[in-house]
Scaffold this motif. Sequence first.
Motif, PDB file in Angstrom:
ATOM      1  N   TYR A 130      38.760 -79.516 -49.692  1.00 34.97           N
ATOM      2  CA  TYR A 130      37.879 -79.340 -48.529  1.00 34.97           C
ATOM      3  C   TYR A 130      36.483 -78.829 -48.849  1.00 34.97           C
ATOM      4  CZ  TYR A 130      38.553 -74.200 -47.949  1.00 34.97           C
ATOM      5  OH  TYR A 130      38.561 -72.837 -48.087  1.00 34.97           O
ATOM      6  N   SER A 131      36.209 -78.345 -50.065  1.00 31.73           N
ATOM      7  CA  SER A 131      34.845 -77.930 -50.390  1.00 31.73           C
ATOM      8  C   SER A 131      34.094 -78.973 -51.213  1.00 31.73           C
ATOM      9  CB  SER A 131      34.856 -76.598 -51.142  1.00 31.73           C
ATOM     10  OG  SER A 131      35.372 -76.753 -52.449  1.00 31.73           O
ATOM     11  N   CYS A 132      34.688 -80.134 -51.423  1.00 34.02           N
ATOM     12  CA  CYS A 132      34.073 -81.214 -52.204  1.00 34.02           C
ATOM     13  C   CYS A 132      33.187 -82.059 -51.292  1.00 34.02           C
ATOM     14  CB  CYS A 132      35.176 -82.064 -52.832  1.00 34.02           C
ATOM     15  SG  CYS A 132      34.659 -83.696 -53.389  1.00 34.02           S
ATOM     16  N   VAL A 133      31.871 -82.068 -51.567  1.00 31.22           N
ATOM     17  CA  VAL A 133      30.951 -82.786 -50.687  1.00 31.22           C
ATOM     18  C   VAL A 133      31.228 -84.289 -50.703  1.00 31.22           C
ATOM     19  CG1 VAL A 133      29.147 -83.056 -52.448  1.00 31.22           C
ATOM     20  CG2 VAL A 133      28.527 -83.023 -50.017  1.00 31.22           C
ATOM     21  N   ASN A 134      31.631 -84.829 -51.848  1.00 31.05           N
ATOM     22  CA  ASN A 134      31.952 -86.256 -51.906  1.00 31.05           C
ATOM     23  C   ASN A 134      33.124 -86.590 -50.990  1.00 31.05           C
ATOM     24  OD1 ASN A 134      31.373 -85.262 -55.042  1.00 31.05           O
ATOM     25  ND2 ASN A 134      30.103 -86.974 -54.356  1.00 31.05           N
ATOM     26  N   CYS A 135      34.103 -85.672 -50.916  1.00 33.90           N
ATOM     27  CA  CYS A 135      35.234 -85.870 -50.006  1.00 33.90           C
ATOM     28  C   CYS A 135      34.793 -85.746 -48.551  1.00 33.90           C
ATOM     29  CB  CYS A 135      36.324 -84.834 -50.290  1.00 33.90           C
ATOM     30  SG  CYS A 135      36.960 -84.830 -51.985  1.00 33.90           S
ATOM     31  N   ILE A 136      33.969 -84.739 -48.270  1.00 33.15           N
ATOM     32  CA  ILE A 136      33.526 -84.497 -46.897  1.00 33.15           C
ATOM     33  C   ILE A 136      32.819 -85.722 -46.329  1.00 33.15           C
ATOM     34  CG2 ILE A 136      31.911 -83.140 -45.504  1.00 33.15           C
ATOM     35  CD1 ILE A 136      32.623 -80.745 -47.333  1.00 33.15           C
ATOM     36  N   ARG A 137      32.041 -86.413 -47.177  1.00 33.17           N
ATOM     37  CA  ARG A 137      31.280 -87.568 -46.682  1.00 33.17           C
ATOM     38  C   ARG A 137      32.152 -88.784 -46.419  1.00 33.17           C
ATOM     39  NH1 ARG A 137      26.423 -85.642 -50.224  1.00 33.17           N
ATOM     40  NH2 ARG A 137      27.364 -86.776 -51.959  1.00 33.17           N
ATOM     41  N   HIS A 166      45.813 -82.821 -50.266  1.00 33.66           N
ATOM     42  CA  HIS A 166      44.809 -81.794 -50.554  1.00 33.66           C
ATOM     43  C   HIS A 166      45.150 -81.131 -51.889  1.00 33.66           C
ATOM     44  CE1 HIS A 166      42.660 -77.929 -50.283  1.00 33.66           C
ATOM     45  NE2 HIS A 166      41.784 -78.622 -49.583  1.00 33.66           N
ATOM     46  N   ALA A 167      44.383 -81.467 -52.923  1.00 32.99           N
ATOM     47  CA  ALA A 167      44.569 -80.921 -54.271  1.00 32.99           C
ATOM     48  C   ALA A 167      43.412 -79.960 -54.560  1.00 32.99           C
ATOM     49  CB  ALA A 167      44.604 -82.055 -55.300  1.00 32.99           C
ATOM     50  N   PRO A 168      43.649 -78.658 -54.612  1.00 34.36           N
ATOM     51  CA  PRO A 168      42.553 -77.672 -54.628  1.00 34.36           C
ATOM     52  C   PRO A 168      41.811 -77.631 -55.953  1.00 34.36           C
ATOM     53  CG  PRO A 168      44.649 -76.565 -54.917  1.00 34.36           C
ATOM     54  CD  PRO A 168      44.977 -78.014 -54.631  1.00 34.36           C
ATOM     55  N   GLU A 169      40.490 -77.471 -55.865  1.00 35.77           N
ATOM     56  CA  GLU A 169      39.683 -77.264 -57.066  1.00 35.77           C
ATOM     57  C   GLU A 169      39.494 -75.781 -57.342  1.00 35.77           C
ATOM     58  OE1 GLU A 169      35.486 -78.700 -59.099  1.00 35.77           O
ATOM     59  OE2 GLU A 169      35.734 -78.900 -56.941  1.00 35.77           O
TER      60      GLU A 169
END
Length: 579
Positions: A297-304, A327-330
């Motif tokens: 959820y904090s990955c901008v590429n995912c958010i877009r 959801h695989a956390p970084e």
Amino acid sequence: MSLVVLCYLAGALTILSPCILPVLPFVFARSQGTFGRDGLPMLAGMAITFALVASLAALGGGWAVHANEYGRYAALALLAAFGVTLLVPRWGDLLARPLVTAGARLAGGRGEAQSPLSSFVLGVATGLLWAPCAGPILGLVLTGAALEGASAGTSLMLLAYAAGAATSLAIALRVGGRAFAAMKRSLGAGEWIRRALGAAVLASVVAIALGLDTRVLAQLSFATTNRIEQALLSLAPGARAANRDASATVPPPSAPGALGDEGAMPSLAGATAWLNSPPLTGADLRGKVVLIDFWTYSCVNCIRTLPYLRAWYDKYRADGFVVVGVHAPEFAFERDAGNVRAALARFGIDYPVALDDDFAIWRAFGNQFWPAHYFVDARGRVRHRSVGEGGYAESEALIRTLLAEAGRPVDAAPARVDADGVARAASDGAALSPETYVGYSRARGFAARDELAPNRPHAYAPPDTLAPDAWSLAGTWTVAADKAVLAGAHGTLSYRFRARDVNVVLGPGAAGAKIPFRVLVDGRPPGDDHGVDVDADGVGTLGEQRMYQLVRLRGGAQDHRIDVEFGADGAEVYALTFG
């Protein structure tokens, strides 16, 4: 192979690091024998054991970690006994008797040659205890191992790292052995040298047992090798892909064309929890067209990509289409289910989401990136995969094709997508600043009057100017492996960027805390160029751990400097991304 070579060189650099100090007494204690019978077997045992233990930890998770703890206790006892034999030779004969029958004599009198097997056993014990400081290169390897589990590739890189360390130690051993031999001849100090080595071995055992090797020495070690490792990484562009975010370095999704068949969809059984749905299996999804979306959820590429996934789910769900988010956390805070639930509400996600905290589903699919999309037909077969952003028209056409195959044709009108705010696509045709991590394990581009000081509060003084894509800290910060935490009442993060959007992964530290911050662009409030998480004066508040959009330039991607001033201790900074 470039990563293997880099790992070998990084391992060789450990001789410059204070983290190697606890190992040196064990190594030099074998200097009185011949290199082939004593030194080489010990170093081989150390290298092989380190690579094996690190690989098992990635493969086996918790059980391997606990097993290694017991191995460390045994190794401490064995090496403590070895130190005692150097101090008191007659005790060595007594302690060695149980091992004589096994053919591995631990200590045999006054400096006599030992068997290669006993040296190898001591090397195994040393490998169980060795805790090298994780610089940028080892950090990349361990991150990859954590994401993908043990594999031939990660094991080879870990072995190369250990072999590099063994090479530099072998050189030190040969030099030290000759020095000790000269001292014995000229001063007759052989007995005192042996006893000094015994005392050093016991001191190292105590230091490791107290954790000094992974605390105090780790803080001293970082500055000595980090800059060299960063220079090595800059020579190997392929190493940067280990960051895993699918952005400009990853090819865009290809057009569906003639769909292939990559086999049955892997199991979803590894999920640690499910949100918006009870646990789903392949049997539950049979007869539906499924899009598996790997995201965090904090990955901008995912958010877009999220507005498109939501729009497709809303339009086609009645026709038998379902999106399953994995959801695989970084970052560590993304493992908190409450944080993920808040993200689902913030992004308006109502399709099923599996929490893959152990990366079990990630490994089952052989995935490599965030975001990644796997298209599964109604028979449960994976028909197409894509990574990164873009290719949305082709992906939607693929969904309609798979629904038609399942006997559920839909109208050709595309879904209506609202991709604005933080989800707006990145700038086109611009050479944007790269994703930048602030934690010391993956930090690049740091500029200051001194190096990052890991895991302890340090007062940073920023440079007078920043080069493009360089960043700095001002104030007292504690820089951990994956973040920097403000340890004073005031602190500043600065970056010289080229982009339209500046996004920063931030957090308030303590749950429920509210930390004020202010954004300046080229020394002034952003005005109409503010991001969605600050106002025109650049004022915002940290209330949760997530990605914050701080700047959106009306004129598109440009060169500027951003300063983020935090007004209370505990502010956390993880990474900066640009669009």
